[in-house]
Design a protein around this motif. Structure first.
Motif, PDB file in Angstrom:
ATOM      1  N   VAL A 256       0.833  -1.199   0.000  1.00 42.03           N
ATOM      2  CA  VAL A 256       0.000   0.000   0.000  1.00 42.03           C
ATOM      3  C   VAL A 256       0.873   1.256   0.000  1.00 42.03           C
ATOM      4  CG1 VAL A 256      -0.352   0.114   2.502  1.00 42.03           C
ATOM      5  CG2 VAL A 256      -2.039   1.080   0.980  1.00 42.03           C
ATOM      6  N   VAL A 257       1.991   1.184   0.723  1.00 38.73           N
ATOM      7  CA  VAL A 257       2.888   2.343   0.749  1.00 38.73           C
ATOM      8  C   VAL A 257       3.553   2.521  -0.620  1.00 38.73           C
ATOM      9  CG1 VAL A 257       4.888   3.356   1.879  1.00 38.73           C
ATOM     10  CG2 VAL A 257       3.269   2.035   3.203  1.00 38.73           C
ATOM     11  N   GLN A 258       3.842   1.396  -1.255  1.00 39.26           N
ATOM     12  CA  GLN A 258       4.408   1.492  -2.605  1.00 39.26           C
ATOM     13  C   GLN A 258       3.410   2.120  -3.578  1.00 39.26           C
ATOM     14  OE1 GLN A 258       6.095  -2.261  -3.940  1.00 39.26           O
ATOM     15  NE2 GLN A 258       6.558  -2.859  -1.836  1.00 39.26           N
ATOM     16  N   GLY A 259       2.149   1.708  -3.435  1.00 37.93           N
ATOM     17  CA  GLY A 259       1.119   2.279  -4.287  1.00 37.93           C
ATOM     18  C   GLY A 259       0.986   3.776  -4.052  1.00 37.93           C
ATOM     19  N   LEU A 260       1.062   4.150  -2.795  1.00 40.66           N
ATOM     20  CA  LEU A 260       0.962   5.563  -2.443  1.00 40.66           C
ATOM     21  C   LEU A 260       2.138   6.338  -3.029  1.00 40.66           C
ATOM     22  CD1 LEU A 260      -0.873   7.409  -0.868  1.00 40.66           C
ATOM     23  CD2 LEU A 260       0.523   7.017   1.157  1.00 40.66           C
ATOM     24  N   ALA A 261       3.319   5.719  -2.959  1.00 40.48           N
ATOM     25  CA  ALA A 261       4.503   6.362  -3.533  1.00 40.48           C
ATOM     26  C   ALA A 261       4.288   6.600  -5.026  1.00 40.48           C
ATOM     27  CB  ALA A 261       5.736   5.497  -3.298  1.00 40.48           C
ATOM     28  N   ALA A 262       3.740   5.596  -5.705  1.00 41.97           N
ATOM     29  CA  ALA A 262       3.487   5.728  -7.141  1.00 41.97           C
ATOM     30  C   ALA A 262       2.500   6.859  -7.416  1.00 41.97           C
ATOM     31  CB  ALA A 262       2.942   4.404  -7.695  1.00 41.97           C
ATOM     32  N   VAL A 263       1.425   6.901  -6.629  1.00 42.87           N
ATOM     33  CA  VAL A 263       0.415   7.946  -6.812  1.00 42.87           C
ATOM     34  C   VAL A 263       1.049   9.322  -6.627  1.00 42.87           C
ATOM     35  CG1 VAL A 263      -1.679   8.956  -5.804  1.00 42.87           C
ATOM     36  CG2 VAL A 263      -1.546   6.493  -6.173  1.00 42.87           C
ATOM     37  N   MET A 264       1.869   9.455  -5.603  1.00 43.01           N
ATOM     38  CA  MET A 264       2.478  10.758  -5.314  1.00 43.01           C
ATOM     39  C   MET A 264       3.496  11.157  -6.374  1.00 43.01           C
ATOM     40  SD  MET A 264       2.872  10.536  -1.236  1.00 43.01           S
ATOM     41  CE  MET A 264       2.119  11.972  -0.545  1.00 43.01           C
ATOM     42  N   LEU A 265       4.279  10.186  -6.835  1.00 40.57           N
ATOM     43  CA  LEU A 265       5.235  10.491  -7.916  1.00 40.57           C
ATOM     44  C   LEU A 265       4.474  10.999  -9.133  1.00 40.57           C
ATOM     45  CD1 LEU A 265       7.757   7.499  -7.812  1.00 40.57           C
ATOM     46  CD2 LEU A 265       8.242   9.910  -7.344  1.00 40.57           C
ATOM     47  N   GLY A 266       3.374  10.327  -9.450  1.00 41.04           N
ATOM     48  CA  GLY A 266       2.577  10.719 -10.607  1.00 41.04           C
ATOM     49  C   GLY A 266       2.063  12.135 -10.486  1.00 41.04           C
ATOM     50  N   GLU A 267       1.719  12.529  -9.270  1.00 42.86           N
ATOM     51  CA  GLU A 267       1.149  13.860  -9.066  1.00 42.86           C
ATOM     52  C   GLU A 267       2.157  14.978  -9.333  1.00 42.86           C
ATOM     53  OE1 GLU A 267      -0.408  13.301  -5.172  1.00 42.86           O
ATOM     54  OE2 GLU A 267      -2.325  12.552  -5.931  1.00 42.86           O
ATOM     55  N   PHE A 268       3.448  14.625  -9.285  1.00 43.59           N
ATOM     56  CA  PHE A 268       4.447  15.654  -9.570  1.00 43.59           C
ATOM     57  C   PHE A 268       4.591  15.917 -11.071  1.00 43.59           C
ATOM     58  CE2 PHE A 268       6.330  14.309  -5.383  1.00 43.59           C
ATOM     59  CZ  PHE A 268       5.898  15.453  -4.739  1.00 43.59           C
ATOM     60  N   LEU A 269       4.088  14.987 -11.881  1.00 42.09           N
ATOM     61  CA  LEU A 269       4.347  15.073 -13.311  1.00 42.09           C
ATOM     62  C   LEU A 269       3.610  16.232 -13.977  1.00 42.09           C
ATOM     63  CD1 LEU A 269       4.384  11.277 -14.192  1.00 42.09           C
ATOM     64  CD2 LEU A 269       6.305  12.818 -13.785  1.00 42.09           C
ATOM     65  N   PHE A 270       2.309  16.339 -13.724  1.00 46.23           N
ATOM     66  CA  PHE A 270       1.552  17.474 -14.268  1.00 46.23           C
ATOM     67  C   PHE A 270       0.299  17.655 -13.423  1.00 46.23           C
ATOM     68  CE2 PHE A 270       0.864  13.631 -16.774  1.00 46.23           C
ATOM     69  CZ  PHE A 270      -0.510  13.456 -16.679  1.00 46.23           C
ATOM     70  N   ARG A 271      -0.415  18.764 -13.655  1.00 44.80           N
ATOM     71  CA  ARG A 271      -1.614  19.024 -12.865  1.00 44.80           C
ATOM     72  C   ARG A 271      -2.829  19.023 -13.777  1.00 44.80           C
ATOM     73  NH1 ARG A 271      -1.375  23.503  -8.519  1.00 44.80           N
ATOM     74  NH2 ARG A 271      -1.666  21.814  -7.065  1.00 44.80           N
ATOM     75  N   SER A 272      -3.902  18.468 -13.267  1.00 47.13           N
ATOM     76  CA  SER A 272      -5.130  18.448 -14.038  1.00 47.13           C
ATOM     77  C   SER A 272      -6.286  18.146 -13.110  1.00 47.13           C
ATOM     78  CB  SER A 272      -5.051  17.389 -15.129  1.00 47.13           C
ATOM     79  OG  SER A 272      -6.307  17.268 -15.761  1.00 47.13           O
ATOM     80  N   ASN A 273      -7.496  18.489 -13.508  1.00 49.56           N
ATOM     81  CA  ASN A 273      -8.670  18.064 -12.739  1.00 49.56           C
ATOM     82  C   ASN A 273      -9.512  17.086 -13.550  1.00 49.56           C
ATOM     83  OD1 ASN A 273      -9.884  19.727 -14.596  1.00 49.56           O
ATOM     84  ND2 ASN A 273     -11.161  20.824 -13.133  1.00 49.56           N
ATOM     85  N   LYS A 274      -8.936  16.577 -14.637  1.00 51.97           N
ATOM     86  CA  LYS A 274      -9.664  15.622 -15.472  1.00 51.97           C
ATOM     87  C   LYS A 274      -9.306  14.209 -15.045  1.00 51.97           C
ATOM     88  CE  LYS A 274     -10.847  18.466 -19.216  1.00 51.97           C
ATOM     89  NZ  LYS A 274     -10.393  19.633 -18.463  1.00 51.97           N
ATOM     90  N   ILE A 275     -10.310  13.389 -14.881  1.00 50.29           N
ATOM     91  CA  ILE A 275     -10.067  12.043 -14.358  1.00 50.29           C
ATOM     92  C   ILE A 275      -9.150  11.251 -15.271  1.00 50.29           C
ATOM     93  CG2 ILE A 275     -12.214  11.090 -15.337  1.00 50.29           C
ATOM     94  CD1 ILE A 275     -10.675  10.069 -11.986  1.00 50.29           C
ATOM     95  N   GLY A 276      -9.307  11.423 -16.584  1.00 46.41           N
ATOM     96  CA  GLY A 276      -8.467  10.702 -17.530  1.00 46.41           C
ATOM     97  C   GLY A 276      -6.992  11.026 -17.332  1.00 46.41           C
ATOM     98  N   MET A 277      -6.723  12.273 -17.018  1.00 40.58           N
ATOM     99  CA  MET A 277      -5.351  12.694 -16.768  1.00 40.58           C
ATOM    100  C   MET A 277      -4.853  12.159 -15.427  1.00 40.58           C
ATOM    101  SD  MET A 277      -3.995  14.208 -19.090  1.00 40.58           S
ATOM    102  CE  MET A 277      -4.466  14.634 -20.699  1.00 40.58           C
TER     103      MET A 277
END
Ligand SMILES: Nc1ncnc2c1ncn2[C@@H]1O[C@H](COP(=O)(O)OP(=O)(O)OP(=O)(O)O)[C@@H](O)[C@H]1O
Ligand SMILES: [Mg+2]
Lengths: 303, 264
Positions: free
Chosen positions: A215-236
């Motif tokens: 679960v912590v690994q998954g969270l790490a992945a989610v957080m890394l992804g959030e640094f890539l770009f910003r959007s409010n679209k679910i697809g993004m």
């Protein structure tokens, strides 16, 4: 090597999307994941070795994960237990259940049997197996992502999106928040189990300890992804999760590969993962504290 | 239409923190009533609305909506009758979702299925509905609601609530967190919507002038009871001075100044 990381990341991304649903959309930090990941692996392995078949096995894996998530949500709803504790309870119970599913063993191999992965590789013929697998996983994870995006465009999906943000609003609109939690945590763990099921076939065995710390690994992945770009679209946002998962796997690969020179062992990777999450939290926090451009009237930009 | 019968609400019963917020209160809200509610801090106004909406259940007494006893009906089920707006402008909308998503959730009350109903036609309806607000929101359907100002957000909440045609509209100091200009705008919209859609409404306010000017009926609460209930012509003739005098008559309490009493 690159193909390997990508395939790894794409399998892992299914789990990360589950974590994204609970942690980010529902605001329901769910630790069931550490158990349901191995449940998916165990269920698909036993289904295949038991002769039930690959696709029924995958479906069953998804459903058992969803059932595990439902248990967590119901414990939280009915007994008014904090969501963290509800998840830990289910996770703990799942450990015993997973060993039962595996026929009392801690791990079961998937050798000399047809799996989805082996079939796909056969299908590829003379194409290098890593390439075939990569193409397949892009299609597989991509389809799940698109289905998920579609779901979040339905009335139910949009309402689920409001849950973690403003539960009162959901209630005020005549929707039972408990039902939404069951749906969200169920769906999340279904994806997690599916991810575990794919990993079991990829690595050729299921292990009761497969999900420890996942679960912590998954969270790490989610957080890394959030640094890539910003959007409010679910697809993004789901795309971010996939990229984040691949990025995480790449980082861990290099941690393992080059860590050797600074005396890192594979058992240090969990420490690295934890530090990665902490670093992400620190960066996210310092970003939040920065004054954002106040966009009042007329600004047409999406945050 | 809505009947409260001998409602009592005791918080933390049997502990040192025991607190009776509503005391044996009975009242009827008639269809078409626009009731303003005033009373000092802690008088029980919010608790009264909480009891009606179902976010708390009464310790004693019954509440009926259209004759049906709903005393133990959960809030989300009563929500199909009731539209509620809170003081905090962030409570009525999901800030991380876009305007159109928010409006779509509120478009129809009740369980949400797997239909994709947010289409071009819906968006058109939303845009047309947003125009009367005159806030330029009709061109910002894809913006996150979190980007809106407090006043815009509260106006949006009001609009979305009204569009779902509630049988009863509950407003809990819904302009108190806004700056004076926005408060005036939202209040004006409230007045306009309630008369346009002929809504039945209860509005808590700390502004005695508003309480007197708006609506057809006024309730004054104190110590968990309704101590004054006026309507019609008698209400039309009220002034702030008369109201304060009335309060002293009824409660013969001493306060430092009259302003401390009701207005904040
Ligand atoms: N959830 C709760 N638990 C315990 N006590 C509560 C709770 N909600 C309200 N109370 C108490 O009930 C009494 C009435 O509170 P209520 O919020 O209804 O007052 P109010 O008239 O809305 O006041 P204000 O003008 O300050 O909003 C107060 O003494 C308050 O402390
Ligand atoms: Mg109040």
């Amino acid at each position: 090597m690159v193909e390997g990381i990508l395939v790894d990341g794409l399998i892992f991304a299914l789990m990360a999307m589950g974590v994204f649903i609970t942690f980010r959309i529902l605001d329901f930090p769910d630790l069931t994941v550490d158990g349901s990941f191995a449940t998916g692996a165990a269920v698909v392995t036993m289904s295949i070795t038991g002769g039930l078949g690959i696709f029924p096995g995958l479906l069953l894996a998804f459903l058992s994960g969803a059932a595990a998530g439902t248990v967590t949500a119901v414990i939280h709803n009915r007994l008014k237990v904090p969501n963290l504790l509800a998840g830990i309870l289910t996770m703990t119970m799942l450990y015993s259940i997973n060993i039962r599913v595996l026929g009392g063993r801690a791990n079961v191999a998937l050798l000399r049997v047809d799996t989805l992965i082996s079939r796909v590789i056969n299908l590829g013929g003379s194409v290098p197996r890593e390439i075939t697998l990569l193409l397949f996983m892009i299609i597989f994870t991509g389809s799940i992502k698109l289905l998920l995006d579609l779901f979040f465009h339905t009335d139910m999906g949009i309402t689920l999106g409001a849950m973690g943000n403003n539960e009162q609003m959901v209630i005020s609109q005549g929707v039972n928040p408990r039902t939404m939690k069951v749906l969200g945590v169920g769906l999340s763990n279904g994806l997690v189990a599916l991810s575990g099921a794919m990993l079991a076939q990829y690595q050729g065995f299921a292990d009761a300890n497969l999900g420890v710390g996942i679960v912590v690994q998954g969270l790490a992945a989610v957080m890394l992804g959030e640094f890539l770009f910003r959007s409010n679209k679910i697809g993004m946002l789901t795309l971010q999760v996939i990229f984040g998962a691949i990025l995480y796997k790449a980082l861990m690969f290099f941690g393992r590969y080059y860590g050797y020179y600074i005396n890192l062992t594979p058992s240090d990777l969990k420490l690295l993962t934890g530090l990665l999450v902490i670093a992400s939290l620190v960066i996210a926090k310092s970003r939040k504290n920065k004054p954002v451009n106040s966009s009042k009237r007329g600004g047409g930009t999406n945050a | 239409m809505i009947k409260l019968e001998n409602m009592t609400m005791v918080f933390n019963p049997g502990t040192v923190n025991e607190n009776t917020a509503i005391r044996n209160l009975s009242m009827t809200v008639n269809k078409g009533d626009f009731i303003t509610v005033i009373g000092s801090n802690g008088a029980g106004k919010t608790t009264l609305l909480n009891l009606i909406s179902g976010s708390v259940f009464p310790t004693e007494g019954k509440i009926r909506i259209q004759e049906k006893d709903v005393s133990r009906t959960p809030e989300y089920q009563r929500a199909s009758f009731i539209g509620r707006i809170f003081q905090d402008p962030t409570m009525g909308t999901a800030g991380k979702l876009s305007l159109e998503d928010n409006m779509n959730i509120c478009y129809k009350k009740g369980f949400k299925g797997l239909k994709i109903s947010l289409n071009a036609k819906r968006r058109k309806i939303f845009q047309q509905a947003l125009e009367p607000l005159k806030m330029g929101l009709e061109s910002r359907l894809k913006d996150n609601v979190g980007l809106l100002s407090g006043g815009q957000r509260q106006a949006l909440t009001l609009l979305m609530t009204v569009l779902s045609h509630p049988e009863l509209l509950l407003l809990d100091e819904h302009t108190a967190a806004l700056d004076p200009r926005n408060a005036e705008i939202v209040l004006e919209l409230t007045r306009q919507f309630i008369s346009e859609y002929q809504l039945t409404a209860m509005m808590i306010t700390h502004n005695m002038k508003h309480a007197i000017e708006m609506g057809n009926r006024l309730l004054m609460m104190d110590g968990g009871e309704i101590i004054f209930d006026v309507r019609g012509e008698e209400k039309q003739n009220l002034t702030v001075e008369k109201l304060v005098k009335k309060f002293h008559e009824l409660r013969s309490k001493e306060f430092a100044t009259d302003e401390d009493l009701l207005a904040r």
